[in-house]
Design a protein around this motif. Sequence first.
Motif, short mmCIF file in Angstrom:
data_model
loop_
_atom_site.label_atom_id
_atom_site.label_comp_id
_atom_site.label_asym_id
_atom_site.label_seq_id
_atom_site.Cartn_x
_atom_site.Cartn_y
_atom_site.Cartn_z
N ASP A 182 -7.30 8.94 -12.41
CA ASP A 182 -7.92 8.60 -11.13
C ASP A 182 -6.86 8.04 -10.08
O ASP A 182 -6.27 7.14 -10.50
N TRP A 183 -6.81 8.78 -8.97
CA TRP A 183 -5.83 8.39 -8.06
C TRP A 183 -5.92 6.68 -7.46
O TRP A 183 -5.15 6.18 -7.45
N ASN A 184 -7.25 6.40 -7.05
CA ASN A 184 -7.45 5.09 -6.90
C ASN A 184 -7.36 4.19 -7.52
O ASN A 184 -6.70 3.07 -7.29
N SER A 185 -7.35 4.50 -9.01
CA SER A 185 -7.38 3.61 -10.18
C SER A 185 -5.71 3.48 -10.20
O SER A 185 -5.41 2.11 -10.46
N ARG A 186 -5.00 4.31 -10.01
CA ARG A 186 -3.64 4.06 -10.43
C ARG A 186 -2.87 3.27 -9.04
O ARG A 186 -1.87 2.43 -9.44
N LEU A 187 -3.51 3.57 -7.91
CA LEU A 187 -2.94 2.78 -6.66
C LEU A 187 -3.28 1.36 -7.05
O LEU A 187 -2.45 0.50 -6.79
N ASN A 188 -4.49 0.98 -7.41
CA ASN A 188 -5.02 -0.23 -7.62
C ASN A 188 -4.35 -0.99 -8.74
O ASN A 188 -4.01 -2.36 -8.59
N ASP A 230 0.82 -1.17 -0.01
CA ASP A 230 -0.07 0.07 0.18
C ASP A 230 0.81 1.15 -0.07
O ASP A 230 0.56 2.32 -0.68
N PRO A 288 -11.73 1.30 -15.35
CA PRO A 288 -12.00 2.35 -14.24
C PRO A 288 -12.68 3.55 -14.86
O PRO A 288 -12.47 3.92 -16.07
N LYS A 319 -1.11 -2.35 -7.10
CA LYS A 319 -1.42 -3.39 -5.96
C LYS A 319 -1.67 -4.65 -6.17
O LYS A 319 -2.42 -5.40 -5.56
#
Length: 289
Positions: free
Chosen positions: A31-37, A12, A217, A40
């Motif tokens: 998109d921040w969350n899409s790039r993080l996921n 994370d 996403p 991960k």
Amino acid sequence: MSKYKIEQAEKDLFAVYQVLYSDADIEMWYDWNSRLNDTKFTDQCFWILYEDSRIGGAIIDNGTVMYPFLISPFVDRAMFWKVLFSCCIDVDVTRIRGVLPEDVNVLLAFGYRLEVMRQVMCCPTDPDIPAALPHGYSLHHLKDSVDSRNLASTIMKGYAGGIDFEIFGAPDEEDVIKDVERLMQIYSPNNLSIYIFDENEQKIAGLCIAGISENIPLGFAEIGEICVLPAYRNKRFGEFMLKHVRANAHKYTPVVKLCFTVGNNAERLYRNVGFHPGPRFANMSIRIG
């Protein structure tokens, strides 16, 4: 004793570092969350350390390095790769994925070869884009009822001689059929696929497999395949199909995206229709012999 070492990271926190310091949204997620996921998907993520300070990181899994990045203020890309390879003496790094252009020449010097360079492009959907077919041709919605073998044959003829055939070779027809069926299934919730039909010759002149996957996403539309048979080139059929998808996708989503191999002659078409390019990224592998 070396001042450099490699250490497994908590995924994370690693994802936050990767998104910020890679400085490249290669998938154009916006998109921040899409790039993080996107980062991960595995816990095989590692820090590169110098005297216990982080200078970079990468995912290293089954001989493949992905999503490499340097951490400011460290800027020596050649040293980064030298350290990574020296710290992976127990891992045979044969493939590197998601390589940014500034790393390509560095990796060539380390004995890697460029396999392919890819690029994502996006554009706004817009219901007011005009498009018209010449007389004698009709537009049809591409459904599952259309024979997938016929579609695969059209795709293979449309791509023959292009950059993908040059790099990867001609695909097996059965593999193309499976890919067509896979895409049609993925886009089935909001299928935007179309084909152009030659009424005189009674055959498909060009096709575009597109739609919105439930998993993409932000609900963006996506163009999975687009081709025009050689006999129908220079009739602006590719432009028509791209504009049609842009216009018809508007009721579902604000953006349509595609991904292509750099060197494809269609890049100029994509740009002319309004697609905006993201960063280029490469896949590389160790040179044999």
